[in-house]
Design a protein around this motif. Structure first.
Motif: not given
Length: 429
Positions: A225-229, A231-239, A258-261, A268-276
């Motif tokens: 999925a990341l290979f296909l898109e 630069q898509n931040p939604e795909v990267r967040i999804g992964r 990497e996304l937060l850089r 949203e990214i901070y929230s998902h990293r918190a869950k990790a």
């Protein structure tokens, strides 16, 4: 005199056709044509009468002649297309309709007939779209009857269409929500056969593989999925989200870092990293990330709830209660009373637990005072210093000391207090 004679025959033909005397109409139109071989309208009208009597080929021959005499006669193209549809010569009918639409792109009946030909060719999507166009054009003409006929023509066709990709993905998500992973996988395999570059399908299948105990295949799909898109931040967040789901919390944190850089202000990214971090039981770091997320989106009641749960697991019952109170206030202001009541129930439950915990702490402190050598206990000044750093919350202070003891056992009690104070003051610099 001859022109008047032709006109008499032609008008007789129209009158007889109107009265239903088609044979008489044909005879009159034939007399008009005999008197004037270039009378295109007489050929057209005789063609209509022949069609009504079932002589399709005769009608087409007259329409051919009328078009030869007047190539811009749109009504003749339409009439000939109707006749060709009747004899199932669909391609020729479509050619006539195309010419009619060249002459008048907004010809409602031409679009209606084109929809019919698509229907007969089983091109359902084209038929529906064309019927809808015809209905719209009839509506502009205020021809409600034909508009309704077009709607009645395409409505049953919509039931014949296979579900859209969007509908399929919604259905798959519902199966995942119900833990029906096997059937979700079957649907996704089929979808990716017909749409091998569907990024969302790869993301969902990656999640399903993880749930079925095959994280390697899951990660392979996520990478595709990341290979296909890329630069898509939604795909990267999804992964990153799915890596958390399949047990790869460290990999998810790397993705979110990497996304937060690139997107340092994305709540949203901070929230998902918190869950990790929660998956790794790193409650303190998770709380910090939830706090960063809330700093960017302080009106999200769900974020307060998420941080409350993390604080509860960390042992900060008072902080957890405060967060649920914030969520309750927001839900109350938004008139979401079911969510508000849920928050109050949680607050009451934890408030009761906090009271029991406070009583237990008092008991433990009294017991410790009776059994522990006071020379090994930290000074009152040291205790007050640590409590000041944790907002006066003894539960947090004790939790941090316990963590320090696990990391470095068999050290003097005072040493643990000094280490925790040092770490906290270093973090604040």
């Amino acid at each position: 005199m001859t022109q008047d004679f032709n006109e008499d025959f032609y008008q007789q033909g129209l009158a007889k056709a109107k009265s239903g005397d088609r044979y008489g109409a044909i005879q009159a139109f034939s007399c008009a044509i005999a008197a004037n071989l270039h009378l295109a309208e007489a050929y057209y009208q005789r063609g209509l009468a022949l069609f009504d009597l079932g002589d399709r080929q005769g009608a087409i021959a007259d329409y051919d002649q009328a078009i030869q005499l007047n190539p811009e006669a749109i009504d003749v193209y339409i009439a000939r297309s109707i006749t060709r549809i009747a004899i199932t010569d669909i391609s020729s009918a479509q050619a006539d309709i195309a010419q009619a639409l060249v002459l008048n792109p907004k010809s409602a009946i031409s679009h209606q007939l084109l929809g019919l030909t698509y229907k007969q060719q089983n091109q359902i999507e084209k038929a529906i779209a064309t019927y809808k166009k015809a209905a719209s054009l009839f509506l502009e003409l205020r021809d409600e009857e034909n508009c309704r006929r077009c709607i009645e023509s395409y409505k049953p066709l919509e039931a014949l269409l296979p579900p859209s990709t969007e509908d399929l993905l919604v259905n798959v998500q519902q199966k995942i929500d119900k833990s029906d992973y096997t059937n979700a996988l079957i649907d996704l395999n089929w979808l990716l056969q017909i749409e091998p570059k569907n990024v969302k399908a790869f993301c969902l299948r990656g999640l399903v593989f993880g749930k079925l105990g095959d994280p390697q295949s899951g990660l392979k799909d996520l990478n595709q999925a990341l290979f296909l898109e890329p630069q898509n931040p939604e795909v990267r967040i999804g992964r990153g989200k799915i890596r958390v789901e399949i047990g790869d919390a460290q990999g998810a944190i790397a993705d979110f870092n990497e996304l937060l850089r690139e997107y340092p202000s994305n709540s949203e990214i901070y929230s998902h990293r918190a869950k990790a971090h929660l998956k790794l039981k790193d409650y303190r770091t998770a709380i910090e990330d939830f706090s960063r997320s809330l700093a960017l989106n302080h009106q999200s009641p769900q974020l307060y709830c998420d941080r409350a749960e993390a604080r509860y697991d960390f042992g900060d019952l008072k902080g957890a209660i405060d967060d649920y109170q914030q969520a309750a206030n927001i839900w109350f202001n938004r008139s979401l009373m079911d969510r508000y009541q849920y928050a109050l129930t949680r607050i009451n439950l934890w408030q009761s637990e906090l009271e029991k915990q406070t009583q237990e702490q008092k008991r433990q402190l009294a017991s410790a005072a009776a059994t522990v050598d006071l020379m090994q206990m930290p000074s009152l000044e040291l205790q007050q210093r640590l409590l000041g750093l944790v907002g006066g919350n003894m539960a947090i202070a004790q939790r941090l000391i316990d963590i320090a003891k696990q990391e470095k056992p068999n050290m003097p009690e005072v040493w643990y207090w000094q280490k925790v104070i040092f770490d906290l003051e270093s973090d604040q610099q």
